[in-house]
Design an enzyme around this catalytic site. Structure first.
Site, mmCIF file in Angstrom:
data_model
loop_
_atom_site.group_PDB
_atom_site.id
_atom_site.type_symbol
_atom_site.label_atom_id
_atom_site.label_comp_id
_atom_site.label_asym_id
_atom_site.label_seq_id
_atom_site.Cartn_x
_atom_site.Cartn_y
_atom_site.Cartn_z
ATOM 1 N N LYS A 55 0.820 -1.208 0.000
ATOM 2 C CA LYS A 55 0.000 0.000 0.000
ATOM 3 C C LYS A 55 0.857 1.263 0.000
ATOM 4 C CE LYS A 55 -1.814 -1.451 3.761
ATOM 5 N NZ LYS A 55 -1.036 -2.691 3.723
ATOM 6 N N PRO A 75 -3.300 0.877 7.646
ATOM 7 C CA PRO A 75 -2.592 -0.365 7.941
ATOM 8 C C PRO A 75 -3.388 -1.602 7.565
ATOM 9 C CG PRO A 75 -2.578 1.119 9.820
ATOM 10 C CD PRO A 75 -3.564 1.672 8.846
ATOM 11 N N ASN A 100 -1.637 -6.362 -6.995
ATOM 12 C CA ASN A 100 -0.252 -5.915 -6.971
ATOM 13 C C ASN A 100 0.724 -7.086 -7.092
ATOM 14 O OD1 ASN A 100 1.774 -3.967 -6.786
ATOM 15 N ND2 ASN A 100 1.874 -4.109 -4.555
ATOM 16 N N LYS A 101 1.985 -6.712 -7.317
ATOM 17 C CA LYS A 101 3.090 -7.680 -7.456
ATOM 18 C C LYS A 101 2.830 -8.661 -8.604
ATOM 19 C CE LYS A 101 4.098 -7.261 -2.514
ATOM 20 N NZ LYS A 101 4.429 -7.916 -1.246
ATOM 21 N N GLY A 152 -17.138 -4.006 48.035
ATOM 22 C CA GLY A 152 -15.990 -4.749 48.548
ATOM 23 C C GLY A 152 -16.076 -6.199 48.117
ATOM 24 N N LEU A 153 -15.048 -6.954 48.411
ATOM 25 C CA LEU A 153 -14.991 -8.359 48.016
ATOM 26 C C LEU A 153 -16.064 -9.181 48.724
ATOM 27 C CD1 LEU A 153 -11.123 -8.881 48.178
ATOM 28 C CD2 LEU A 153 -12.508 -8.799 46.085
ATOM 29 N N GLY A 164 -17.362 -11.668 51.206
ATOM 30 C CA GLY A 164 -16.807 -12.024 52.504
ATOM 31 C C GLY A 164 -16.141 -10.879 53.234
ATOM 32 N N GLY A 174 -17.616 -8.391 54.596
ATOM 33 C CA GLY A 174 -18.450 -7.925 55.709
ATOM 34 C C GLY A 174 -19.474 -6.883 55.316
ATOM 35 N N SER A 201 -20.150 -5.053 43.376
ATOM 36 C CA SER A 201 -20.014 -4.004 42.339
ATOM 37 C C SER A 201 -18.549 -3.798 41.962
ATOM 38 C CB SER A 201 -20.652 -2.689 42.788
ATOM 39 O OG SER A 201 -20.289 -2.341 44.101
#
EC number: 2.7.7.4
Length: 632
Positions: free
Chosen positions: A37, A111, A164-165, A466-467, A469, A471, A540
């Protein structure tokens, strides 16, 4: 002498129009890796004598340094970056403009790498024609199909198939014919107005600028001649007038003008206009261009419009033709091309930007993914990088747009990540959704303030994250009991409880987690509107969704509380036995183990739970809430 520049496409076109009022042909080159190109465009510019002698000398020096001997490496005309030269690839879209005695051109070299398909989409968005290169030794590849499909999707109507080519297959007519037949067969579904196939050798110049004597069997034009003479869409298909207001000009109290670039159509003094969103009408009293007043102006011209009446027009408004008004809606269907390594998740809040608007937006429904290799619709729950989907989008407020197939300038948009500010997608609007016109807000006599006054409290949303477990639920339960004893009206939304009813249809994939929090946030908003203090206890895990929840609430109502417990401690507690299953590989998408948790960066309250009793932490939240309420 005409010569190639590397500047923005808008500035290029303006420069060319100022040189000569004739039309500009905008085209792109695209194809697979190493199809030639950049070499093709470099050869085109050099053979057309559009490169200075000192530039040619630099090219010869670059060719020797690049290991190509004394032969000029024409790809270096476009590949100007050192990194590109060292890697031997084109990294981004390279724009150039040039002109011949017959026509002026803007070319985008895009590209061919799979991961850079987004750049090809960028180059194609304003192009009239695509030059799609094919290596004659390899024929039609996946990227050929992909780029052809994207060209069609982005509104390109004319294609040059540059085989091409051709020198590497001994200028074989049968091989050329087979490649053309295959391309015509699959591209018939894409709706191109014309497909012109040209055999060529970009490296040696065969059929690039001059017709090659090595291809006696080819009776067509060389590439440059074809580009100079190809007839594009008929000029009688005039797009309606669209003028996005970029700046309100008020140099003194006696002057008010609206500056911007005409996105489409034309305008003349005396023509009626309307403000798209408000519907206010006026007419054009004067058109001021950089060189002074003029009677009329057309697409692409930067002008300042002075209206005959004093109407309310602001930056971001759009002046349009009253006889052909755009859509104004907050819901529409669109084709979406996804650019980012992180997938597009329906329900997640992004920024959507158009010619005039920048607004929060959500993909509400991903209808299907389009397989750009087979053109088959496939079911999908998300879009990965370089994938194309058809989806419904909802914006936070109505925006102005046209259907992309009717007006590319005002029918396109980009999607921006709210955290990184990176452009992560681009879209083409198909049509507005009727539901947006059929659903209206009902005016209510009793509002949030009245409900809150009756309860003698101010509404709030306390969002515990929070994770598993950590609390959260224990603290939230203790907090509600504490607030209840204080006479406060509350409601606790718990992550497990809502999955027994409202969200029982959702799993734990990233897409379902996003939708889970979206629904909960909307419920919390309604409860806050009822005047309640809403306690939300949810893992969350994603910042984007917590930000979305915050933006739904009134100013100061959302209080993010990070329940910070180390993962090791959460796994030790493991109250429901989930960590044991997750570490054994029996639970997929488990937060903290096989799915990420994005900790809050600046929460209103950061609770470190180690060594703290839930009741003490609940009291800490209550004290914070009380102080916040006293400040209001």
């Amino acid at each position: 002498m005409p010569y190639p520049f590397s500047i923005s496409p808008h500035d290029m076109e303006e420069h060319l129009v100022q040189e000569d009022k004739g039309p500009v042909l905008r085209f792109i080159t695209c194809g697979s890796v190493d199809d030639g190109k950049s070499t093709l465009i470099g050869r085109l510019l050099c053979d057309a004598q559009l490169v200075f002698e000192d530039q040619l000398a630099d090219l010869r020096h670059g060719g020797i340094r690049g290991g190509n001997g004394e032969e000029i490496d024409f790809s270096l005309v476009l590949d100007g970056l050192e990194a590109e030269r060292e890697q031997g690839i084109t990294i981004d879209v390279a724009y150039r403009y040039f002109s011949t005695s017959k026509r002026k051109f803007i070319v985008a070299d895009t590209p061919g790498h799979f991961e850079y398909t987004r750049n090809m989409a960028t180059g194609a968005s304003t192009a009239d024609l695509a030059v799609i290169l094919v290596d004659s030794r390899q024929g039609i590849l996946q990227q050929t199909r992909r780029h052809s499909y994207l060209a069609s999707l982005l509104g390109i109507r004319h294609v040059v198939l540059a085989v091409n080519k051709i020198d590497l297959i001994d200028f074989s007519e049968p091989i050329f014919d087979a490649i053309v037949a295959e391309y015509v067969r699959f591209s018939a579904k894409l709706g191109f107005a014309s497909v012109m196939a040209i055999p060529m050798s970009a490296r040696f110049g065969d059929n690039v600028v001059s017709k090659s004597g090595k291809l006696p069997w080819y009776q067509g034009s060389p590439l440059l001649e074809y580009l100079e003479t190809v007839e594009l869409d008929a000029p009688d298909r005039q797009e309606p007038f669209r003028f996005p207001v970029q700046l309100v000009m008020r140099p003194n109290a006696d002057f008010r003008g609206y500056a911007g670039r005409i996105a489409s159509g034309k305008i003349a003094v005396g023509d009626p206009v309307i403000v798209a969103k408000s519907g206010l009408r006026s007419s054009v009293r004067a058109i001021i261009a950089p060189d002074g007043n003029q009677i009329s102006a057309a697409e692409g011209e930067p002008v300042t419009l002075v209206l005959a009446d004093e109407v309310d027009v602001s930056r971001g408004d759009m002046l349009v033709d009253p006889a052909s008004r755009p859509f104004v809606s907050d819901q529409f269907q669109a084709h979406l091309i996804w650019f980012d390594a992180n997938p597009m998740l329906p329900g997640r809040s992004y920024l959507l930007r158009t010619e005039t608007d920048s607004v929060s937006a959500t993909v509400t429904v991903l209808k299907h993914q389009l397989n750009v290799d087979s053109f088959v619709r496939e079911p999908a729950k998300l879009l990965q990088m370089n994938e194309v989907g058809v989806c419904n989008i909802m914006t936070q407020r109505p925006i102005v747009f046209d259907a992309y197939k009717e007006n590319r300038s005002t029918g396109n948009f980009i999607i921006v990540d709210r955290v990184s500010s990176a452009t992560v997608g681009a879209g083409m609007i198909d049509f507005p959704l009727r539901r947006a016109d059929n659903v209206h807000w009902q005016a209510l006599d009793v509002d949030k303030a009245a409900r809150s006054a009756l309860k003698n409290q101010k509404p709030a949303v306390l969002w515990l994250t929070g994770l598993s477990g950590s609390g959260k639920s224990t603290i939230a339960n203790a907090l509600e009991a504490l607030l209840h004893t204080c006479g406060k009206h509350t409601y606790l939304l718990d992550g497990d409880n809502v999955r027994h009813g409202l969200n029982r249809d959702l799993g734990f994939t990233a897409v379902d987690r996003v939708e889970n929090i979206r629904r909960v946030a909307e419920v919390a908003k309604l409860m806050a509107d009822a005047g309640l203090i809403v306690i939300c206890s949810f893992i969350s895990p994603f910042r984007d969704e917590r930000r979305m929840a915050r933006e739904l609430m009134g100013e100061g109502e959302f209080i993010e509380i990070f329940v910070d417990t180390p993962l090791d401690e959460c796994a030790r507690r493991d109250p429901k036995g989930l960590y044991k299953k997750a570490f054994a590989g029996n639970i997929a998408n488990f937060t903290g183990v096989s799915s990420p948790y994005e900790a809050p960066e600046n929460p209103e309250l950061h609770l470190k739970t180690m060594g703290q009793e839930p009741a003490r932490l609940a009291l800490q939240i209550e004290e914070f809430l009380r102080s916040r309420m006293e400040e209001k």
